[in-house]
Design a protein around this motif. Structure first.
Motif, PDB file in Angstrom:
ATOM      1  N   GLN A  28     -20.244  14.771 -25.511  1.00 47.64           N
ATOM      2  CA  GLN A  28     -21.173  15.691 -24.742  1.00 47.64           C
ATOM      3  C   GLN A  28     -20.001  16.494 -23.969  1.00 47.64           C
ATOM      4  O   GLN A  28     -18.710  16.361 -23.658  1.00 47.64           O
ATOM      5  N   VAL A  29     -19.928  17.906 -24.004  1.00 46.97           N
ATOM      6  CA  VAL A  29     -19.306  18.890 -23.037  1.00 46.97           C
ATOM      7  C   VAL A  29     -20.050  19.292 -22.047  1.00 46.97           C
ATOM      8  O   VAL A  29     -21.180  19.436 -21.734  1.00 46.97           O
ATOM      9  N   GLY A  30     -19.136  19.755 -21.105  1.00 49.47           N
ATOM     10  CA  GLY A  30     -19.890  20.903 -19.937  1.00 49.47           C
ATOM     11  C   GLY A  30     -20.025  22.396 -19.963  1.00 49.47           C
ATOM     12  O   GLY A  30     -20.134  23.027 -21.542  1.00 49.47           O
ATOM     13  N   LYS A  31     -19.862  22.909 -19.168  1.00 53.74           N
ATOM     14  CA  LYS A  31     -20.235  24.501 -19.163  1.00 53.74           C
ATOM     15  C   LYS A  31     -18.753  25.052 -19.756  1.00 53.74           C
ATOM     16  O   LYS A  31     -18.050  24.801 -19.194  1.00 53.74           O
ATOM     17  N   PRO A  32     -18.923  25.281 -20.794  1.00 51.10           N
ATOM     18  CA  PRO A  32     -17.470  26.540 -21.382  1.00 51.10           C
ATOM     19  C   PRO A  32     -16.866  27.304 -20.161  1.00 51.10           C
ATOM     20  O   PRO A  32     -18.395  27.744 -19.333  1.00 51.10           O
ATOM     21  N   GLY A  33     -15.585  27.072 -19.770  1.00 55.02           N
ATOM     22  CA  GLY A  33     -15.150  27.512 -18.478  1.00 55.02           C
ATOM     23  C   GLY A  33     -14.878  27.609 -17.459  1.00 55.02           C
ATOM     24  O   GLY A  33     -14.252  27.829 -16.497  1.00 55.02           O
ATOM     25  N   GLU A  34     -15.717  26.839 -17.004  1.00 56.85           N
ATOM     26  CA  GLU A  34     -15.682  25.067 -16.155  1.00 56.85           C
ATOM     27  C   GLU A  34     -14.747  24.950 -15.284  1.00 56.85           C
ATOM     28  O   GLU A  34     -13.934  24.611 -16.705  1.00 56.85           O
ATOM     29  N   ARG A  41     -18.258  16.318 -14.160  1.00 58.21           N
ATOM     30  CA  ARG A  41     -19.568  15.734 -13.196  1.00 58.21           C
ATOM     31  C   ARG A  41     -20.851  16.230 -14.505  1.00 58.21           C
ATOM     32  O   ARG A  41     -21.380  15.640 -14.526  1.00 58.21           O
ATOM     33  N   THR A  42     -20.781  17.449 -14.899  1.00 57.21           N
ATOM     34  CA  THR A  42     -22.101  18.063 -16.211  1.00 57.21           C
ATOM     35  C   THR A  42     -22.470  16.550 -17.135  1.00 57.21           C
ATOM     36  O   THR A  42     -23.049  16.495 -17.622  1.00 57.21           O
ATOM     37  N   ILE A  43     -20.914  16.608 -17.847  1.00 55.08           N
ATOM     38  CA  ILE A  43     -21.068  15.875 -18.699  1.00 55.08           C
ATOM     39  C   ILE A  43     -21.206  14.424 -18.624  1.00 55.08           C
ATOM     40  O   ILE A  43     -21.794  13.878 -18.941  1.00 55.08           O
ATOM     41  N   LEU A  44     -20.972  13.837 -17.581  1.00 58.23           N
ATOM     42  CA  LEU A  44     -21.650  12.368 -16.765  1.00 58.23           C
ATOM     43  C   LEU A  44     -23.317  12.312 -16.642  1.00 58.23           C
ATOM     44  O   LEU A  44     -23.759  11.712 -16.984  1.00 58.23           O
ATOM     45  N   ALA A  45     -23.819  13.267 -15.829  1.00 58.59           N
ATOM     46  CA  ALA A  45     -24.883  13.767 -15.313  1.00 58.59           C
ATOM     47  C   ALA A  45     -25.704  13.927 -16.277  1.00 58.59           C
ATOM     48  O   ALA A  45     -26.861  13.033 -16.468  1.00 58.59           O
ATOM     49  N   GLY A  46     -25.107  14.738 -17.788  1.00 57.99           N
ATOM     50  CA  GLY A  46     -26.136  14.785 -19.295  1.00 57.99           C
ATOM     51  C   GLY A  46     -26.254  13.125 -19.743  1.00 57.99           C
ATOM     52  O   GLY A  46     -26.440  12.945 -20.378  1.00 57.99           O
ATOM     53  N   ILE A  47     -24.674  12.492 -19.268  1.00 58.28           N
ATOM     54  CA  ILE A  47     -25.139  10.877 -20.036  1.00 58.28           C
ATOM     55  C   ILE A  47     -25.465  10.170 -19.607  1.00 58.28           C
ATOM     56  O   ILE A  47     -26.431   9.731 -20.204  1.00 58.28           O
ATOM     57  N   GLU A  48     -25.562  10.828 -18.104  1.00 55.42           N
ATOM     58  CA  GLU A  48     -26.639   9.239 -17.325  1.00 55.42           C
ATOM     59  C   GLU A  48     -27.876  10.039 -17.887  1.00 55.42           C
ATOM     60  O   GLU A  48     -29.550   8.959 -18.300  1.00 55.42           O
ATOM     61  N   PHE A  74      -5.479  14.947 -17.054  1.00 52.14           N
ATOM     62  CA  PHE A  74      -5.951  13.180 -17.188  1.00 52.14           C
ATOM     63  C   PHE A  74      -6.554  13.333 -15.891  1.00 52.14           C
ATOM     64  O   PHE A  74      -7.846  12.706 -14.878  1.00 52.14           O
ATOM     65  N   ALA A  75      -4.979  13.404 -14.707  1.00 55.13           N
ATOM     66  CA  ALA A  75      -5.793  12.847 -13.304  1.00 55.13           C
ATOM     67  C   ALA A  75      -7.351  13.512 -12.739  1.00 55.13           C
ATOM     68  O   ALA A  75      -7.827  12.964 -11.861  1.00 55.13           O
ATOM     69  N   GLU A  76      -7.187  14.956 -12.705  1.00 54.03           N
ATOM     70  CA  GLU A  76      -7.949  15.390 -12.424  1.00 54.03           C
ATOM     71  C   GLU A  76      -9.648  14.679 -13.148  1.00 54.03           C
ATOM     72  O   GLU A  76     -10.692  14.458 -12.160  1.00 54.03           O
ATOM     73  N   MET A  77     -10.051  14.878 -14.167  1.00 51.65           N
ATOM     74  CA  MET A  77     -10.822  13.801 -14.918  1.00 51.65           C
ATOM     75  C   MET A  77     -11.363  12.525 -14.540  1.00 51.65           C
ATOM     76  O   MET A  77     -12.678  12.735 -13.841  1.00 51.65           O
ATOM     77  N   ASN A  78      -9.682  12.102 -14.278  1.00 51.23           N
ATOM     78  CA  ASN A  78     -10.340  10.475 -13.527  1.00 51.23           C
ATOM     79  C   ASN A  78     -11.193  10.778 -12.175  1.00 51.23           C
ATOM     80  O   ASN A  78     -11.693   9.312 -12.411  1.00 51.23           O
ATOM     81  N   ALA A  79     -10.747  11.113 -11.560  1.00 51.46           N
ATOM     82  CA  ALA A  79     -11.283  11.522 -10.469  1.00 51.46           C
ATOM     83  C   ALA A  79     -12.537  11.330 -10.231  1.00 51.46           C
ATOM     84  O   ALA A  79     -13.125  10.438  -9.368  1.00 51.46           O
ATOM     85  N   VAL A  80     -13.701  12.334 -11.817  1.00 48.92           N
ATOM     86  CA  VAL A  80     -14.666  11.772 -11.539  1.00 48.92           C
ATOM     87  C   VAL A  80     -14.907  10.836 -12.102  1.00 48.92           C
ATOM     88  O   VAL A  80     -16.324  10.526 -11.393  1.00 48.92           O
ATOM     89  N   TRP A  81     -14.435  10.321 -13.085  1.00 50.56           N
ATOM     90  CA  TRP A  81     -15.065   9.547 -13.891  1.00 50.56           C
ATOM     91  C   TRP A  81     -15.252   8.106 -12.841  1.00 50.56           C
ATOM     92  O   TRP A  81     -15.871   7.094 -12.494  1.00 50.56           O
ATOM     93  N   ASP A  82     -13.455   8.129 -11.981  1.00 51.41           N
ATOM     94  CA  ASP A  82     -13.444   6.987 -11.067  1.00 51.41           C
ATOM     95  C   ASP A  82     -14.772   6.397 -10.149  1.00 51.41           C
ATOM     96  O   ASP A  82     -15.243   5.814  -9.534  1.00 51.41           O
ATOM     97  N   ALA A  83     -15.024   8.366  -9.998  1.00 50.53           N
ATOM     98  CA  ALA A  83     -16.232   8.096  -8.530  1.00 50.53           C
ATOM     99  C   ALA A  83     -17.678   7.712  -9.588  1.00 50.53           C
ATOM    100  O   ALA A  83     -19.013   7.356  -8.724  1.00 50.53           O
TER     101      ALA A  83
END
Length: 116
Positions: A28-34, A41-48, A74-83
């Motif tokens: 799953q991928v998000g919107k290109p360029g974001e 966030r987009t990916i995790l919403a799509g996964i849900e 990595f840390a930026e992605m993890n901040a969203v993942w962890d929440a």
């Protein structure tokens, strides 16, 4: 093949395949360029959404494979993942760096989950 269910199938792939009590999600991928944050966030919403349509949810994720275009993010992605991740049921997870389909993609997440 009635024991295999496919969601959002196209000529190349399905977004989800359900078989044997498991659901396998395509990368799953998000919107290109974001930003990394927004793509995650987009990916995790799509996964849900895909998990819900498959009869599962994030508490039933068994494995997550995360590909990042640059591990410096990595840390930026993890901040969203962890929440987002269910803290009572965290999956097995691996994260690696890879060249993704286009340079505008920064994160791609692949999920395997149990169906309820």
């Amino acid at each position: 093949m009635s024991d295999i269910k496919r969601l959002d199938s196209g000529p190349r792939m399905s977004q989800a395949v359900i078989h044997g009590g498991l659901v396998y999600l395509a990368g799953q991928v998000g919107k290109p360029g974001e930003s990394v944050t927004d793509q995650t966030r987009t990916i995790l919403a799509g996964i849900e959404d895909l998990l819900a349509r498959s009869g599962s949810d994030k508490s039933r994720i068994l494995q997550a494979t995360i590909w990042m275009a640059d591990m410096a993010d990595f840390a930026e992605m993890n901040a969203v993942w962890d929440a987002w991740v269910d803290p009572a049921n965290p999956p097995a997870r691996a994260t690696g760096e890879a060249k993704l389909a286009t340079p505008e993609y920064k994160v791609e997440i692949i999920i395997v989950a149990a169906v309820a």
